[in-house]
Design a protein around this motif. Sequence first.
Motif, mmCIF file in Angstrom:
data_model
loop_
_atom_site.group_PDB
_atom_site.id
_atom_site.type_symbol
_atom_site.label_atom_id
_atom_site.label_comp_id
_atom_site.label_asym_id
_atom_site.label_seq_id
_atom_site.Cartn_x
_atom_site.Cartn_y
_atom_site.Cartn_z
ATOM 1 N N VAL A 102 3.155 72.614 -15.427
ATOM 2 C CA VAL A 102 2.552 71.966 -14.256
ATOM 3 C C VAL A 102 3.313 70.694 -13.892
ATOM 4 C CG1 VAL A 102 0.441 70.929 -13.331
ATOM 5 C CG2 VAL A 102 0.293 72.936 -14.822
ATOM 6 N N ALA A 103 3.826 70.004 -14.893
ATOM 7 C CA ALA A 103 4.530 68.737 -14.648
ATOM 8 C C ALA A 103 5.915 68.917 -14.043
ATOM 9 C CB ALA A 103 4.661 67.966 -15.968
ATOM 10 N N LEU A 104 6.452 70.120 -14.111
ATOM 11 C CA LEU A 104 7.839 70.345 -13.719
ATOM 12 C C LEU A 104 8.190 69.833 -12.312
ATOM 13 C CD1 LEU A 104 10.565 71.528 -14.573
ATOM 14 C CD2 LEU A 104 9.777 73.751 -13.730
ATOM 15 N N PRO A 105 7.395 70.150 -11.268
ATOM 16 C CA PRO A 105 7.761 69.648 -9.925
ATOM 17 C C PRO A 105 7.787 68.126 -9.847
ATOM 18 C CG PRO A 105 6.111 71.387 -9.772
ATOM 19 C CD PRO A 105 6.191 71.001 -11.214
ATOM 20 N N LEU A 106 6.908 67.452 -10.580
ATOM 21 C CA LEU A 106 6.879 65.990 -10.559
ATOM 22 C C LEU A 106 8.090 65.410 -11.278
ATOM 23 C CD1 LEU A 106 3.074 65.371 -11.258
ATOM 24 C CD2 LEU A 106 4.266 65.478 -9.059
ATOM 25 N N CYS A 155 11.059 65.396 -9.196
ATOM 26 C CA CYS A 155 11.008 64.313 -8.201
ATOM 27 C C CYS A 155 11.113 62.936 -8.847
ATOM 28 C CB CYS A 155 9.724 64.405 -7.384
ATOM 29 S SG CYS A 155 9.645 65.870 -6.324
ATOM 30 N N HIS A 156 11.356 62.902 -10.169
ATOM 31 C CA HIS A 156 11.553 61.659 -10.930
ATOM 32 C C HIS A 156 10.333 60.743 -10.900
ATOM 33 C CE1 HIS A 156 15.703 62.965 -11.158
ATOM 34 N NE2 HIS A 156 15.774 63.009 -9.840
ATOM 35 N N ILE A 157 9.144 61.348 -10.951
ATOM 36 C CA ILE A 157 7.899 60.577 -11.064
ATOM 37 C C ILE A 157 7.789 60.050 -12.495
ATOM 38 C CG2 ILE A 157 5.390 60.655 -10.783
ATOM 39 C CD1 ILE A 157 6.990 61.148 -8.196
ATOM 40 N N SER A 158 7.182 58.880 -12.659
ATOM 41 C CA SER A 158 7.054 58.297 -13.995
ATOM 42 C C SER A 158 6.158 59.175 -14.873
ATOM 43 C CB SER A 158 6.469 56.886 -13.915
ATOM 44 O OG SER A 158 5.090 56.925 -13.572
ATOM 45 N N GLU A 159 6.434 59.176 -16.179
ATOM 46 C CA GLU A 159 5.667 60.007 -17.105
ATOM 47 C C GLU A 159 4.197 59.619 -17.132
ATOM 48 O OE1 GLU A 159 6.305 62.786 -18.921
ATOM 49 O OE2 GLU A 159 8.190 62.853 -17.795
ATOM 50 N N ASN A 188 2.383 58.482 -14.589
ATOM 51 C CA ASN A 188 1.753 59.075 -13.404
ATOM 52 C C ASN A 188 1.682 60.593 -13.513
ATOM 53 O OD1 ASN A 188 1.282 56.614 -12.144
ATOM 54 N ND2 ASN A 188 3.248 56.624 -11.064
ATOM 55 N N ILE A 189 2.706 61.189 -14.123
ATOM 56 C CA ILE A 189 2.697 62.633 -14.335
ATOM 57 C C ILE A 189 1.516 63.025 -15.209
ATOM 58 C CG2 ILE A 189 3.885 64.515 -15.539
ATOM 59 C CD1 ILE A 189 6.527 63.359 -14.483
ATOM 60 N N HIS A 190 1.330 62.307 -16.296
ATOM 61 C CA HIS A 190 0.241 62.636 -17.228
ATOM 62 C C HIS A 190 -1.110 62.562 -16.514
ATOM 63 C CE1 HIS A 190 -2.712 62.049 -20.481
ATOM 64 N NE2 HIS A 190 -1.898 62.822 -21.184
ATOM 65 N N THR A 191 -1.317 61.512 -15.736
ATOM 66 C CA THR A 191 -2.584 61.344 -15.026
ATOM 67 C C THR A 191 -2.817 62.487 -14.039
ATOM 68 O OG1 THR A 191 -2.432 58.936 -15.203
ATOM 69 C CG2 THR A 191 -3.894 59.825 -13.504
ATOM 70 N N SER A 192 -1.797 62.819 -13.251
ATOM 71 C CA SER A 192 -1.941 63.854 -12.226
ATOM 72 C C SER A 192 -2.171 65.228 -12.833
ATOM 73 C CB SER A 192 -0.691 63.884 -11.336
ATOM 74 O OG SER A 192 -0.544 62.680 -10.637
ATOM 75 N N VAL A 193 -1.409 65.553 -13.875
ATOM 76 C CA VAL A 193 -1.494 66.891 -14.469
ATOM 77 C C VAL A 193 -2.828 67.092 -15.170
ATOM 78 C CG1 VAL A 193 -0.516 68.437 -16.211
ATOM 79 C CG2 VAL A 193 1.005 67.154 -14.687
ATOM 80 N N ILE A 194 -3.234 66.130 -15.979
ATOM 81 C CA ILE A 194 -4.498 66.275 -16.715
ATOM 82 C C ILE A 194 -5.689 66.310 -15.764
ATOM 83 C CG2 ILE A 194 -6.052 65.183 -18.369
ATOM 84 C CD1 ILE A 194 -3.641 66.590 -19.635
ATOM 85 N N GLU A 195 -5.657 65.489 -14.704
ATOM 86 C CA GLU A 195 -6.741 65.501 -13.719
ATOM 87 C C GLU A 195 -6.866 66.876 -13.071
ATOM 88 O OE1 GLU A 195 -7.811 63.438 -9.407
ATOM 89 O OE2 GLU A 195 -6.332 62.506 -10.730
#
Length: 238
Positions: free
Chosen positions: A101-105, A108-112, A114-121
Amino acid sequence: MLYFDQVTLTYKENDSPVLDNISFRIARGEFRYLTGRNGAGKSSLMSLVAMATQPSRGQIRLMGQDVTRCARHQRQALRRKMGVLFQEPRLIDHISVFDNVALPLRLCHISEQNIHTSVIELLKWLDLDHKAYDLPTALSGGERQAVSLARGVVHRPLLILADEPTAHIDNESSKRILRLLSELNKLGTTVMMATHDRWILESWPRPALHLEGGKIMQIPSREVFAAPDSYDNLSSAA
């Protein structure tokens, strides 16, 4: 959001067109079904929208740009604003659900953080957060499709293309996917979903475009299922 003007698609010279001189438009924020028999050309039309295929004739405008004339870097920029969900989940089986799920983020070089928050949510919304670090091979078919959807929408696309996303999963899993698509649509995301499942068309009514004989007709959603014999493999209602 999307505009087809007299678009024709022919795969081989002298063959009959798969899509024949079709025109329609979808406004930003709409939820539109694409219906028709198996083999009617739904996937071919989706491929044109996703810019994986170029039309033989006609014009396609996506998010205000003529994709038949766009340079490669412009098409790539448009693709980053889209989320695509296929009939079969295309997950990477040797990495975790979270990393899929995190792959697209990450691309796009999103911070880890922010990635963790978005994916888990998002996984919590799908009731899959407890399987975040499992491999996809440990999931059911419906769970794999839900993870595939999560990966396709985690970057908050402007347009979601869903090509028969409920074709091979049970009704409960289908409802989970439809609820997420509906919620994203309420937030302003445009959704185009190919389906021929009658219970979906009845339970989640939306305007529809119907493909028949390589041509497309815009019809009210209540008429999509007025003639059941025009569809293949209709699912019974839950």
